[in-house]
Design a protein around this motif. Structure first.
Motif, PDB file in Angstrom:
ATOM      1  N   HIS A   1       1.691  -8.884  -1.057  1.00 20.39           N
ATOM      2  CA  HIS A   1       0.625  -9.217  -2.188  1.00 20.39           C
ATOM      3  C   HIS A   1       0.185 -10.715  -2.233  1.00 20.39           C
ATOM      4  CE1 HIS A   1      -0.971  -9.271  -6.308  1.00 20.39           C
ATOM      5  NE2 HIS A   1      -0.296 -10.705  -6.167  1.00 20.39           N
TER       6      HIS A   1
ATOM      7  N   CYS B   1      -0.637  -1.444  -3.904  1.00 15.89           N
ATOM      8  CA  CYS B   1      -0.358  -0.937  -5.372  1.00 15.89           C
ATOM      9  C   CYS B   1      -0.038   0.621  -5.057  1.00 15.89           C
ATOM     10  CB  CYS B   1      -1.864  -0.919  -5.722  1.00 15.89           C
ATOM     11  SG  CYS B   1      -1.748  -0.255  -7.362  1.00 15.89           S
TER      12      CYS B   1
ATOM     13  N   SER C   1      -0.675  -5.413  -8.872  1.00 14.06           N
ATOM     14  CA  SER C   1      -1.446  -5.214  -7.460  1.00 14.06           C
ATOM     15  C   SER C   1      -2.786  -4.385  -8.033  1.00 14.06           C
ATOM     16  CB  SER C   1      -0.605  -4.243  -6.732  1.00 14.06           C
ATOM     17  OG  SER C   1       0.234  -4.898  -6.187  1.00 14.06           O
ATOM     18  N   ARG C   2      -2.562  -3.389  -9.038  1.00 10.73           N
ATOM     19  CA  ARG C   2      -3.930  -2.834  -9.654  1.00 10.73           C
ATOM     20  C   ARG C   2      -4.930  -3.839 -10.042  1.00 10.73           C
ATOM     21  NH1 ARG C   2      -2.001   1.497 -13.793  1.00 10.73           N
ATOM     22  NH2 ARG C   2      -4.050   2.005 -13.950  1.00 10.73           N
TER      23      ARG C   2
ATOM     24  N   VAL D   1      -5.335  -1.192 -16.660  1.00 16.09           N
ATOM     25  CA  VAL D   1      -4.231  -2.193 -16.344  1.00 16.09           C
ATOM     26  C   VAL D   1      -4.141  -2.621 -17.997  1.00 16.09           C
ATOM     27  CG1 VAL D   1      -3.851  -4.483 -15.611  1.00 16.09           C
ATOM     28  CG2 VAL D   1      -4.692  -2.850 -13.913  1.00 16.09           C
TER      29      VAL D   1
ATOM     30  N   ARG E   1       3.678   0.482  -4.320  1.00 15.03           N
ATOM     31  CA  ARG E   1       4.593   0.205  -5.805  1.00 15.03           C
ATOM     32  C   ARG E   1       4.437   1.213  -6.702  1.00 15.03           C
ATOM     33  NH1 ARG E   1       2.843  -6.326  -6.479  1.00 15.03           N
ATOM     34  NH2 ARG E   1       4.508  -7.345  -5.487  1.00 15.03           N
ATOM     35  N   ALA E   2       3.428   1.719  -6.683  1.00 13.58           N
ATOM     36  CA  ALA E   2       3.360   3.163  -7.836  1.00 13.58           C
ATOM     37  C   ALA E   2       4.432   4.012  -7.586  1.00 13.58           C
ATOM     38  CB  ALA E   2       2.002   3.630  -7.668  1.00 13.58           C
TER      39      ALA E   2
ATOM     40  N   ALA F   1      -4.451  -4.841  -1.109  1.00 19.33           N
ATOM     41  CA  ALA F   1      -4.132  -4.706  -2.460  1.00 19.33           C
ATOM     42  C   ALA F   1      -3.906  -3.338  -2.700  1.00 19.33           C
ATOM     43  CB  ALA F   1      -5.099  -5.474  -3.604  1.00 19.33           C
ATOM     44  N   ARG F   2      -4.901  -2.471  -2.272  1.00 24.08           N
ATOM     45  CA  ARG F   2      -4.818  -0.896  -2.633  1.00 24.08           C
ATOM     46  C   ARG F   2      -3.465  -0.568  -1.899  1.00 24.08           C
ATOM     47  NH1 ARG F   2     -11.281   0.842  -1.903  1.00 24.08           N
ATOM     48  NH2 ARG F   2     -11.548   0.936  -4.128  1.00 24.08           N
TER      49      ARG F   2
ATOM     50  N   THR G   1       3.417  -3.211 -10.191  1.00 22.64           N
ATOM     51  CA  THR G   1       2.325  -2.358  -9.735  1.00 22.64           C
ATOM     52  C   THR G   1       1.222  -2.536 -10.520  1.00 22.64           C
ATOM     53  OG1 THR G   1       3.943  -0.512  -9.592  1.00 22.64           O
ATOM     54  CG2 THR G   1       1.828   0.220  -9.823  1.00 22.64           C
TER      55      THR G   1
END
Length: 761
Positions: free
Chosen positions: A639, A662, A679-680, A703, A665-666, A658-659, A676
């Motif tokens: 990140h 994310c 990152s979103r 978010v 992490r999700a 970032a995608r 998460t």
């Protein structure tokens, strides 16, 4: 040494056969009885030594004589006589041993490990001798290969009780150790010896574990040249399982040795007799010594393979639990182990009941029925076994199982012993600790509060066990965001610790560290910085500038500097901490990597994004190797890499990073986890910078809704997301909607501030 080499007109010194820290050992002839003996003499001292130093050595020597002469066991060197010669030379006359000590045996074998049957036979004989010694109330305190001799007929003897301690003579021993004279040998010292804690018979068991590890593998468990690194290893690093170094070792033997090397005295065998009993499963590997012969390698008969204990986590204790209190327990027979963050202090006692050797399980007696209902003592023993099983599960980070075991033990002890019994409170405390590790601070708070109240009633408000429970209460209050309440508890505990223990006691300094941490969460940044700086200076003075506990607080100083916007100073602090941790802990330890991560944040804040980008690339690689690609810390470094790509205007790369982060992490943490959501949001930032405002608005709204759902509408992060959403509306030309959203955010903030101002201060 008398020039005539004649002691007391009786012992004729012939050959110097050994020299140690306290004196010299000579082969001598007893002229009165016509036999050969060994005579140990206090080494001659020059005038450069202080008289007080000499007095201490002479007193230790006399004590060795009295202690050793009182012991009569085939596994302990026989003492014939002791006294002081006309020239002031103190001497001790012992049986002359025809054999080699274990250090010499290893040297003879070119430091290759000894044959397995010999190792097991030595273990059994030394264990029996220690059992006898400990029952006399004597602790050796310097058990090492050089102090264990194997005779030509296979008999194994312990010698040199030069720093033994009579168990009832604690005050006297404390005076002797207050001179700065080293006690014990680093490669074989127990963690409680290192911390100057309460040393009892289980310290000898730990040293025996070190000895067995060395003769079985060819090297001690922590085989470093630097004494400090060895001591840190004993205190915080799990030993490498012996079978990784020598696969042919029996599984049960490995389990026995690892039990001896437990960091907490509670987790070792209860006594030497229990250790010897634990060797029973190794009988097929043990060979009888032929009369007049020596031990030799033999093929063992097959035995049932035993399961090995999983390796404890490698993360050092001071990193995992630094912001918690010291683990302590009631004054009853059973007490929990010390907190891994408990610096170099503390000693805990308690019984443990093992299952079949090598299984890594605790034997829990079957539940009887009808007239076979167990007696209270039997029931207490069963609960002790289950309590120990809970501790073992906790050490393996199996917190959910540990919590269930301790909950059941606490409930049953409450019924059997009462709610305020120390054993009941010990189990309740461990339950709270497990719940805290499971991310259930509210449940943990309830258990710690009950424990603290019970301990205060039973032991008083200033008892260390009470203070430990109260400090854990403060910690979970902080976890719940109730920092003002945590501050009140920390302040009260600190005052008690300073009053009872003094300002420089490790537990006092730990509480001050926690208080500094909590002050920063209250926004009292200058106070936090000053207190953390004071604690860092005190720890540097007491335990050294590069001691891991000192580095933890210096790390906190860096955090406070960053919060104050003093990024250049923060960067320098983090870089110093990272360099020190790399030396002390190693470059791939999580603590070292964490300090490097924070240095990257500082570089980014200072506009040095190229340097930050390079640091994060290296950090991602190192964390991936050390912790795995999906570890939260690895993803945090990725990140940071993406953020700095954006700062350098490389938005396509930043968006892709970032995608990717994310999505991982999700999957690993969950779609609504705070990391998460961070990152979103970074995905939305990248979309905005690329001019894709419609797509960015959809992500910002997702978010914001998730943060409102998880954190509440008035949480600062939720409000920040609503603000992001309004900014995006502005960029899309939807000014009226943006103004209305800004107005709503402002109203929520005003209400939150008003409510906060009404809180008691």
């Amino acid at each position: 040494m008398a020039d005539t080499r004649l002691i007391q007109g009786r012992y004729q010194l012939l050959d110097l056969i050994g020299r140690g820290g306290m004196g010299e050992v000579w082969r001598a002839r007893d002229e009165s009885l016509g036999r050969h003996v060994a005579v140990k003499c206090l080494k001659p001292m020059g005038r450069q030594h202080e008289p007080s130093y000499l007095r201490v050595l002479r007193e230790r020597f006399r004590r060795e004589a009295r202690v050793a002469a009182s012991l009569q066991h085939r596994g302990i060197t026989v003492v014939h006589d002791f006294g002081e010669s006309e020239g002031g030379v103190l001497y001790l006359v012992m049986e002359l041993l025809d054999g080699r000590n274990l250090s010499q045996l290893l040297e003879d074998n070119r430091h290759h490990p000894l044959p397995v049957p010999e190792v097991i036979e030595i273990a059994a004989q030394v264990g029996a001798a220690l059992d006898y010694t400990h029952r006399q109330g004597i602790v050796h305190r310097d058990l090492k290969p050089a102090n264990i001799v194997r005779l030509a007929d296979g008999t194994v003897k312990i010698c040199d009780f030069g720093i033994a301690r009579l168990a009832h003579d604690i005050g006297f021993s404390t005076r002797l150790t207050g001179t700065g004279i080293a006690m014990g040998t680093p490669h074989y010292m127990s963690p409680e010896q290192i911390g100057s804690g309460n040393v009892d018979h289980r310290s000898d068991l730990y040293s025996l574990g070190c000895v067995l590890y060395e003769i079985a593998t060819g090297a001690p468990p922590f085989d470093m040249d630097d004494a400090w690194a060895v001591l840190v290893g004993h205190r915080d690093t799990p030993p490498r399982p012996p079978r990784e170094l020598r696969p042919e070792l029996p599984c049960p033997f490995e389990t026995v040795v690892l039990d001896l090397l437990a960091k907490d005295p509670d987790d070792r065998p209860a006594d030497a007799a229990a250790f010897v009993q634990g060797l029973a499963e190794l009988t097929p590997y043990r060979m009888a010594t032929p009369p007049g012969g020596t031990l030799s390698e033999a093929r063992p008969r097959p035995v049932r393979a035993a399961a090995r204990l999983p390796e404890p986590p490698r993360l050092p204790g001071w990193a995992r639990n630094m912001t918690t209190g010291s683990k302590a327990a009631g004054t009853g027979r059973l007490q929990p182990p010390p907190d891994p963050s408990a610096a170099l202090t503390g000693a805990w006692t308690g019984a443990r009941e093992d299952g079949p050797a090598g299984t890594g399980t605790r034997r829990i007696p079957p539940q009887p029925s009808g007239s076979e209902r167990p007696s209270p003592d039997e029931r207490a023993a069963e609960l002790a076994a289950r309590y120990s099983e809970g501790l073992r599960l906790a050490r393996l980070d199996r917190w959910a199982e540990a919590a269930e075991v301790q909950r059941a033990v606490a409930t049953e002890r409450d019924r059997l012993l009462g709610p305020d019994h120390p054993d009941t409170l010990a189990a309740r405390y461990e339950l709270g600790f497990a719940l805290s590790r499971l991310g259930r601070p509210q449940d943990a708070l309830r258990e710690f509060a009950r424990t603290a109240a019970g301990r205060e009633r039973a032991a008083g408000p200033d008892h260390p066990d009470t203070l430990a429970a109260r400090q854990e209460t403060a910690y979970v209050l902080g976890r719940l965001g109730r920092h003002f309440e945590a501050h009140q508890v920390y302040t009260s505990v600190l005052a008690a610790r300073e009053r009872v223990m003094g300002g420089d006691h490790p537990d006092t300094l730990r509480c001050r560290h926690n208080l500094a941490f909590n002050l920063s969460r209250l926004g009292r940044l200058e106070e936090s910085y000053r207190m953390a700086s004071d604690v860092a200076a005190a720890r540097s003075r007491v335990v050294g500038r590069e001691h891991p506990d000192t580095l933890v607080t210096r790390y906190e100083v860096g955090y406070a500097l960053g919060q104050l916007g003093r990024w250049t100073e923060a960067l320098r602090t983090y870089q110093e901490v990272a360099a020190s941790r790399a030396r002390v802990l190693g470059p791939d330890e999580p603590d070292t990597l964490a300090a490097r991560y924070e240095a990257g944040i500082c570089l980014g804040r200072l506009g040095r994004s190229e340097e930050a980008l390079e640091l994060y690339r290296e950090l991602v690689e190192d964390r991936t190797r050390a912790q795995g690609p999906a570890h939260p810390d690895t993803l945090r470094a990725r990140h940071g890499l993406g953020v700095n790509l954006g700062r350098l205007g490389r938005w396509e790369e930043a968006l892709a990073e970032a995608r990717d982060v994310c999505a991982i992490r999700a999957r690993v943490l969950g779609p609504d986890h705070p990391d998460t959501l961070v990152s979103r949001r970074e995905v939305a930032v990248g979309l905005g910078w690329l001019g894709r405002w419609t797509d960015a608005l959809a992500v910002y709204r997702d978010v914001a809704q998730a943060r409102q759902r998880v954190l509440g509408a008035d949480h600062p992060d939720a409000l920040a997301s609503r603000h992001d959403e309004a900014h995006c509306l502005e960029q899309l030309g939807r000014s009226a909607e943006a103004v209305e959203l800004y107005r709503q955010v402002a109203a929520v903030r005003r209400t939150s501030v008003t409510r906060g101002n009404q809180q008691p201060r």
